[in-house]
Design a protein around this motif. Structure first.
Motif, PDB file in Angstrom:
ATOM      1  N   GLY A 184      41.797  53.233 -36.176  1.00 17.79           N
ATOM      2  CA  GLY A 184      42.559  54.044 -37.117  1.00 17.79           C
ATOM      3  C   GLY A 184      43.718  53.313 -37.781  1.00 17.79           C
ATOM      4  N   PHE A 185      43.603  51.995 -37.897  1.00 19.06           N
ATOM      5  CA  PHE A 185      44.664  51.245 -38.581  1.00 19.06           C
ATOM      6  C   PHE A 185      44.369  51.167 -40.078  1.00 19.06           C
ATOM      7  CE2 PHE A 185      45.041  48.968 -34.379  1.00 19.06           C
ATOM      8  CZ  PHE A 185      46.312  49.424 -34.092  1.00 19.06           C
ATOM      9  N   GLU A 186      45.424  51.217 -40.876  1.00 17.95           N
ATOM     10  CA  GLU A 186      45.276  50.871 -42.288  1.00 17.95           C
ATOM     11  C   GLU A 186      45.236  49.355 -42.339  1.00 17.95           C
ATOM     12  OE1 GLU A 186      48.187  52.316 -45.139  1.00 17.95           O
ATOM     13  OE2 GLU A 186      48.548  53.966 -43.742  1.00 17.95           O
ATOM     14  N   TYR A 187      44.345  48.785 -43.144  1.00 18.62           N
ATOM     15  CA  TYR A 187      44.272  47.334 -43.174  1.00 18.62           C
ATOM     16  C   TYR A 187      44.248  46.821 -44.605  1.00 18.62           C
ATOM     17  CZ  TYR A 187      39.432  48.617 -43.884  1.00 18.62           C
ATOM     18  OH  TYR A 187      38.302  49.191 -44.380  1.00 18.62           O
ATOM     19  N   GLU A 188      44.573  45.568 -44.741  1.00 19.18           N
ATOM     20  CA  GLU A 188      44.642  44.934 -46.046  1.00 19.18           C
ATOM     21  C   GLU A 188      44.268  43.465 -45.893  1.00 19.18           C
ATOM     22  OE1 GLU A 188      48.299  46.406 -48.202  1.00 19.18           O
ATOM     23  OE2 GLU A 188      48.299  44.268 -48.668  1.00 19.18           O
ATOM     24  N   VAL A 239      43.909  39.467 -42.110  1.00 16.15           N
ATOM     25  CA  VAL A 239      43.920  40.919 -42.188  1.00 16.15           C
ATOM     26  C   VAL A 239      45.271  41.403 -41.683  1.00 16.15           C
ATOM     27  CG1 VAL A 239      42.757  43.048 -41.564  1.00 16.15           C
ATOM     28  CG2 VAL A 239      41.457  40.942 -41.729  1.00 16.15           C
ATOM     29  N   HIS A 240      45.938  42.162 -42.519  1.00 17.23           N
ATOM     30  CA  HIS A 240      47.219  42.747 -42.116  1.00 17.23           C
ATOM     31  C   HIS A 240      46.981  44.221 -41.829  1.00 17.23           C
ATOM     32  CE1 HIS A 240      50.151  39.536 -43.443  1.00 17.23           C
ATOM     33  NE2 HIS A 240      48.968  39.035 -43.704  1.00 17.23           N
ATOM     34  N   ILE A 241      47.554  44.709 -40.755  1.00 19.38           N
ATOM     35  CA  ILE A 241      47.405  46.137 -40.463  1.00 19.38           C
ATOM     36  C   ILE A 241      48.783  46.777 -40.444  1.00 19.38           C
ATOM     37  CG2 ILE A 241      45.306  45.857 -39.108  1.00 19.38           C
ATOM     38  CD1 ILE A 241      47.511  46.636 -36.746  1.00 19.38           C
ATOM     39  N   LYS A 242      48.769  48.105 -40.620  1.00 18.77           N
ATOM     40  CA  LYS A 242      50.012  48.861 -40.497  1.00 18.77           C
ATOM     41  C   LYS A 242      49.900  49.689 -39.234  1.00 18.77           C
ATOM     42  CE  LYS A 242      52.177  49.610 -44.883  1.00 18.77           C
ATOM     43  NZ  LYS A 242      51.931  50.311 -46.117  1.00 18.77           N
ATOM     44  N   ASP A 243      50.921  49.652 -38.404  1.00 15.72           N
ATOM     45  CA  ASP A 243      50.865  50.463 -37.195  1.00 15.72           C
ATOM     46  C   ASP A 243      51.444  51.850 -37.465  1.00 15.72           C
ATOM     47  OD1 ASP A 243      53.629  50.318 -37.090  1.00 15.72           O
ATOM     48  OD2 ASP A 243      53.696  48.897 -35.422  1.00 15.72           O
ATOM     49  N   SER A 244      51.529  52.660 -36.415  1.00 18.97           N
ATOM     50  CA  SER A 244      51.936  54.055 -36.569  1.00 18.97           C
ATOM     51  C   SER A 244      53.338  54.184 -37.166  1.00 18.97           C
ATOM     52  CB  SER A 244      51.885  54.741 -35.214  1.00 18.97           C
ATOM     53  OG  SER A 244      52.612  53.965 -34.272  1.00 18.97           O
ATOM     54  N   TRP A 249      51.423  43.958 -39.359  1.00 26.10           N
ATOM     55  CA  TRP A 249      51.079  42.866 -38.443  1.00 26.10           C
ATOM     56  C   TRP A 249      49.893  42.096 -38.979  1.00 26.10           C
ATOM     57  CZ3 TRP A 249      54.528  42.191 -34.763  1.00 26.10           C
ATOM     58  CH2 TRP A 249      55.276  43.298 -34.342  1.00 26.10           C
ATOM     59  N   GLN A 250      49.928  40.785 -38.770  1.00 30.20           N
ATOM     60  CA  GLN A 250      48.753  39.999 -39.092  1.00 30.20           C
ATOM     61  C   GLN A 250      47.977  39.766 -37.798  1.00 30.20           C
ATOM     62  OE1 GLN A 250      48.616  35.766 -39.558  1.00 30.20           O
ATOM     63  NE2 GLN A 250      46.521  36.406 -39.067  1.00 30.20           N
ATOM     64  N   LEU A 251      46.717  40.195 -37.774  1.00 31.22           N
ATOM     65  CA  LEU A 251      45.925  40.038 -36.552  1.00 31.22           C
ATOM     66  C   LEU A 251      44.700  39.171 -36.793  1.00 31.22           C
ATOM     67  CD1 LEU A 251      46.115  43.703 -35.231  1.00 31.22           C
ATOM     68  CD2 LEU A 251      47.380  41.761 -34.361  1.00 31.22           C
ATOM     69  N   GLU A 290      47.339  39.938 -26.228  1.00 27.77           N
ATOM     70  CA  GLU A 290      48.675  40.400 -25.835  1.00 27.77           C
ATOM     71  C   GLU A 290      49.306  41.207 -26.964  1.00 27.77           C
ATOM     72  OE1 GLU A 290      47.429  37.413 -25.333  1.00 27.77           O
ATOM     73  OE2 GLU A 290      47.487  37.172 -23.143  1.00 27.77           O
ATOM     74  N   ARG A 291      49.324  40.617 -28.167  1.00 29.24           N
ATOM     75  CA  ARG A 291      49.943  41.316 -29.285  1.00 29.24           C
ATOM     76  C   ARG A 291      49.189  42.605 -29.612  1.00 29.24           C
ATOM     77  NH1 ARG A 291      51.295  38.597 -35.038  1.00 29.24           N
ATOM     78  NH2 ARG A 291      52.946  37.694 -33.782  1.00 29.24           N
ATOM     79  N   PHE A 292      47.854  42.539 -29.554  1.00 30.80           N
ATOM     80  CA  PHE A 292      47.065  43.720 -29.888  1.00 30.80           C
ATOM     81  C   PHE A 292      47.345  44.852 -28.896  1.00 30.80           C
ATOM     82  CE2 PHE A 292      43.068  46.189 -30.245  1.00 30.80           C
ATOM     83  CZ  PHE A 292      43.190  46.510 -31.585  1.00 30.80           C
ATOM     84  N   ILE A 293      47.455  44.527 -27.623  1.00 32.16           N
ATOM     85  CA  ILE A 293      47.734  45.560 -26.619  1.00 32.16           C
ATOM     86  C   ILE A 293      49.151  46.120 -26.815  1.00 32.16           C
ATOM     87  CG2 ILE A 293      48.037  45.993 -24.127  1.00 32.16           C
ATOM     88  CD1 ILE A 293      45.624  44.098 -23.678  1.00 32.16           C
ATOM     89  N   ALA A 294      50.095  45.265 -27.211  1.00 33.42           N
ATOM     90  CA  ALA A 294      51.451  45.755 -27.498  1.00 33.42           C
ATOM     91  C   ALA A 294      51.412  46.778 -28.635  1.00 33.42           C
ATOM     92  CB  ALA A 294      52.365  44.597 -27.879  1.00 33.42           C
TER      93      ALA A 294
END
Ligand SMILES: [Zn+2]
Length: 407
Positions: A184-188, A239-244, A249-251, A290-294
């Motif tokens: 459910g992340f917005e991505y770009e 791919v950059h995502i927007k969190d809640s 974030w770049q993942l 690690e970052r993804f779980i955070a």
């Protein structure tokens, strides 16, 4: 972080998922519950890559630094961003040799490729690795799991002919889209082009940048520009995502590389019997576990979807008299592969439900005399919904559906 939201470090402590300690700055300790989340994500990414035709590999963490000199990483990241050790070993005639903890997997992947002569028939060769990396982040920049010095990457390197680039990049983009939609992340997408300091010829850079932008175009995807932000060996799509909370974030990343195949003299024998040079495609979906779980921890505020929840069901007997029935139900669900705990404490039912909610357990089963007589269960979800008097099988089916959907 806005007032009523907790950051992942606080949630990690409260739910006993992970923590950091001064004894190992920038490297997390994973508690049993956090390890369940880590392992579920690992299992998921393994299935995803296996289905996409990747072959899993593993390469050493500590290697001689000369490898990174050959790849060009040493010059770029140097001694300041890598962990280096001077060791003398009998095998090296007791001479002092520099070793390093790998900050990325790529150069060692080329060693796997060169293990034996390769034929065009083997291409595209997709080698994946869940590799543990070390990067010397400044102590002021280390932050919980978001910025670490020891990270785990869901990495892969694809060796392909130039004709295969488009299909491979397209498949990776598809994988990324379905992955980020699921959470459910917005991505770009962002296309990062040649940086000022770079390796390789302009001709290769032209080819590589065009291949990536063609893949985006043909998939109907628009990408923002990250001019000059490519890797030193090639351009990339990030791919950059927007969190809640609207933070960016770049993942995920996919990078095209003509340089390292040259630096390591990689070859395959083409159908005409002549040696040719493959292209190397680097890609990661999570980026770092690690970052993804955070990010997930903050996004869900600890209320992970059922497939990731350390405990999926808490069984709550209303009185001691219902303990035997509670055990029976718990055993049935455990055998079906669910993660169950039974709350036998002598607390009131209300306080056990409250604890279940604090622990963010998706389902609580409340079992009293009525449920026992009717051989049924009463369900309370962590969001406060009630479902009373359903059979164990019906409940099992509901939870399994929830897990399969990864919703
Ligand atoms: Zn790589």
């Amino acid at each position: 972080m806005s007032n009523n939201l907790k950051d992942h470090k606080q949630i990690g402590q409260e739910l006993e998922l992970f923590f950091t300690d001064e004894i190992a700055p920038g490297a997390p300790f994973w508690l049993p519950k956090g390890m369940i989340i880590f392992k579920e994500l690992e299992k998921y990414i393994r299935e995803l890559t296996e289905n996409a035709g990747y072959l899993e590999t593993s390469t050493p963490i500590m290697v001689k630094a000369e490898l990174f000199k050959q790849s060009g990483h040493w010059e770029k990241f140097g001694e300041h961003n890598m962990y280096n050790l001077q060791l003398s070993d009998e095998a090296d005639g007791n001479k002092s040799v520099s070793y390093t903890l790998k900050p990325m997997n790529c150069p060692e992947s080329t060693i796997l490729y060169r293990f034996r002569p390769r034929s065009y028939r083997e291409l595209p060769l997709r080698l994946s690795e869940i590799g543990r990396l070390h990067r010397r982040e400044k102590s002021g920049e280390v932050n919980g799991l978001l910025r670490v010095r020891q990270l785990t990457m869901d990495d892969a390197h694809i060796y392909a002919t130039e004709d295969q680039i488009f299909d491979e990049v397209s498949n990776i983009l598809d994988m990324m889209i379905s992955f980020y939609k699921m959470f459910g992340f917005e991505y770009e997408f962002r296309l990062a082009t040649r940086p000022e300091t770079r390796a390789g010829s302009d001709e290769n850079w032209d080819k590589a940048e065009k291949a990536l932008s063609d893949a985006l175009k043909k998939k109907g995807l628009t990408a923002g520009d990250k001019m000059g932000d490519g890797a030193f060996y090639g351009p990339k799509i990030d791919v950059h995502i927007k969190d809640s909370q609207g933070r960016e974030w770049q993942l995920a990343t996919v990078q095209l590389d003509f340089h390292q195949p040259e630096a390591f003299k990689l070859e395959y024998t083409d159908s005409d019997g002549k040696p040719k040079r493959p292209v190397m495609i680097h890609r990661a979906i999570f980026g770092s576990f690690e970052r993804f779980i955070a990010i997930l921890t903050e996004q869900y505020q600890g209320a992970f979807p059922t497939w990731l929840s350390p405990s999926q069901v808490t069984v709550i007997p209303i009185t001691d008299k219902n303990n035997a029935y509670a055990n029976k139900v718990a055993d049935f669900l455990k055998k079906e592969g669910l993660r169950i705990n039974v709350d036998f404490r002598g607390e009131t039912m209300q306080s056990k439900i409250r604890d279940g909610q604090t622990q963010k357990v998706p389902y609580m089963l409340i079992l009293g005399n009525r449920e026992e007589e009717e051989k049924k269960v009463s369900v309370r979800t962590r969001s406060g919904k009630n479902l009373s008097g359903i059979s164990q099988d019906e409940f099992l089916e509901k939870v399994k559906k929830d897990i399969d959907q990864k919703a």
